[in-house]
Design a protein around this motif. Structure first.
Motif, PDB file in Angstrom:
ATOM      1  N   HIS A   1       8.443  -6.321 -11.329  1.00  0.00           N
ATOM      2  CA  HIS A   1       9.106  -5.563 -12.394  1.00  0.00           C
ATOM      3  C   HIS A   1      10.616  -5.653 -12.218  1.00  0.00           C
ATOM      4  O   HIS A   1      11.170  -5.139 -11.251  1.00  0.00           O
ATOM      5  CB  HIS A   1       8.601  -4.108 -12.308  1.00  0.00           C
TER       6      HIS A   1
ATOM      7  N   HIS B   1      11.579  -4.913  -8.283  1.00  0.00           N
ATOM      8  CA  HIS B   1      10.627  -4.352  -7.325  1.00  0.00           C
ATOM      9  C   HIS B   1       9.222  -4.794  -7.714  1.00  0.00           C
ATOM     10  O   HIS B   1       9.030  -5.488  -8.718  1.00  0.00           O
ATOM     11  CB  HIS B   1      10.730  -2.819  -7.301  1.00  0.00           C
TER      12      HIS B   1
ATOM     13  N   ASP C   1       5.190  -3.223  -8.248  1.00  0.00           N
ATOM     14  CA  ASP C   1       4.397  -2.010  -8.408  1.00  0.00           C
ATOM     15  C   ASP C   1       2.965  -2.307  -7.985  1.00  0.00           C
ATOM     16  O   ASP C   1       2.332  -3.216  -8.542  1.00  0.00           O
ATOM     17  CB  ASP C   1       4.414  -1.544  -9.875  1.00  0.00           C
TER      18      ASP C   1
ATOM     19  N   ARG D   1      -0.749  -0.942  -7.949  1.00  0.00           N
ATOM     20  CA  ARG D   1      -1.558   0.039  -8.671  1.00  0.00           C
ATOM     21  C   ARG D   1      -3.026  -0.113  -8.256  1.00  0.00           C
ATOM     22  O   ARG D   1      -3.568  -1.226  -8.274  1.00  0.00           O
ATOM     23  CB  ARG D   1      -1.429  -0.170 -10.184  1.00  0.00           C
TER      24      ARG D   1
HETATM   25 MN    MN Z   1       8.069  -0.474 -11.836  1.00  0.00          MN
END
Ligand code: MN
Length: 163
Positions: free
Chosen positions: A14, A20, A22, A24
């Motif tokens: 992202h 960075h 992410d 999930r």
């Molecule tokens: Mn993000």
């Protein structure tokens, strides 16, 4: 043979105000999420910061594209890796997502990823009373580090090519 529902994971790269990753993990019908500034490491000696962020919808796990200016998380998103994950509740016993949620509440999640790039076990450990967690690779017998290229596993694009 262990039978259990396979839970989904995704790692999105992202390019927002700071680049960075992410991470999930599917739990209870949502994608529980952490922003990991440096991404996942394969070195068990390396501790990576993982900051718990808002849960995302299951649908978001397949999102690749541009979040428009002015919106939360504005910037480019690519699907860096995805696949399934498992938690072990006892050695050899695979937990369902209730077990995963219990680990989340306790602030200690040991999970095994079966992705395209990421294969192996990591440990997410919450620091006291905070949104900050540590993400650490658990040692594997071969300590093999695969080729972790920066392309999307869905489109083959690099982050700069997302539009
Ligand atoms: Mn993000």
């Amino acid at each position: 043979m262990i039978s259990s529902k396979r839970l989904q994971f995704v790692v999105q790269k992202h390019d927002a105000s700071h680049l960075h990753y992410d991470l999930r993990l599917e739990m209870g019908g949502v994608m529980v999420s952490w922003a990991v500034p440096k991404g996942l490491s394969y070195d068990p000696k390396v501790k990576r910061l993982a900051v718990r962020v808002d849960d995302h919808t299951m649908k978001y796990a397949s999102f690749e594209g541009v979040i428009p200016k002015g919106s939360y998380g504005a910037g480019k998103v690519l699907i860096w890796d995805r696949g399934t994950y498992m938690v072990e509740h006892r050695v050899g016993k695979i937990g369902n997502d209730k077990v995963a949620k219990g680990m989340l509440a306790k602030g200690s999640i040991r999970f095994t990823l079966e992705g395209t790039k990421l294969k192996g076990a990591w440990h997410l450990l919450r620091l006291k009373e905070s949104k900050n967690w540590m993400l650490i690779k658990l040692p594997s017998p071969d300590n093999r580090v695969p080729d972790l290229d920066e392309r999307s596993v869905v489109s083959g694009k690099l982050i700069e090519d997302i539009n």
